[in-house]
Motif scaffolding. Structure first.
Motif: not given
Length: 186
Positions: A90-119
């Motif tokens: 990515a740095v080779e192909r996209l990296g330049n002074t105009d690059a920005i970093l985007v942080v996003d959190e996405t929640g995935d609905v789960k049917k139970g409580v066993c998947s790691v991190g589910t609450q």
């Protein structure tokens, strides 16, 4: 075969894709998961109405989802090394002074409580409080394109304050020791 949203010469696109996949081949100990990862990424880039192990396996010509599920759950490959290789590309192909970093959190609905991190927590995906697993993603974006360069599963205190639960889920001690304040239940 051209990925969804891409136009141009399909043969050139495929050659470029194969070359990029070859650059991330090192972290795969065996050829089988390397080939499966190649097919998996092609499926992710394909114009499929839904993207899950079943539809991606079908796109790859597999009879069932077992091979794709094995890749994601049990196959031996170094996910952090793949991430590092992708970040380098990515740095080779996209990296330049105009690059920005985007942080996003996405929640995935789960049917139970066993998947790691589910609450139970608010999920923008569902628009309400649900049992949800939250991933945090970092993307590098430029005028030339964008790519995912890092990811981390969010572990809420209900997990980090419960070493036994982390152990049953197979989480490394170092991952579960990154504690947030553990407040007593009211």
């Amino acid at each position: 075969m051209v990925a969804a949203g891409h136009s141009g010469d399909p043969a050139r696109w495929r050659e470029t894709f194969d070359g990029l996949m070859a650059r991330i081949a090192g972290p795969f100990r065996r050829v089988e998961p390397r080939r499966r990862a190649h097919a998996f990424v092609l499926g992710l880039l394909a114009d499929l109405p839904r993207k899950n192990c079943w539809t991606i396996a079908g796109h790859a010509g597999d009879r069932g989802a077992g091979g794709m599920q094995h890749l994601l759950r049990k196959a031996m490959w170094n996910t952090d090394a793949v991430r590092d290789d992708i970040r380098t590309i990515a740095v080779e192909r996209l990296g330049n002074t105009d690059a920005i970093l985007v942080v996003d959190e996405t929640g995935d609905v789960k049917k139970g409580v066993c998947s790691v991190g589910t609450q139970r927590q608010y999920s923008g995906t569902a628009g309400r409080i649900e049992y949800t697993q939250v991933g945090v993603f970092l993307t590098c974006t430029t005028a030339a394109g964008h790519t995912l360069i890092d990811r981390e599963l969010y572990l809420p205190a209900s997990w980090t304050c419960d070493p036994a639960r982390c152990g049953v889920a197979g989480l490394p001690r170092t991952r579960c020791s990154r504690r947030r304040p553990c407040w007593p239940s009211a």
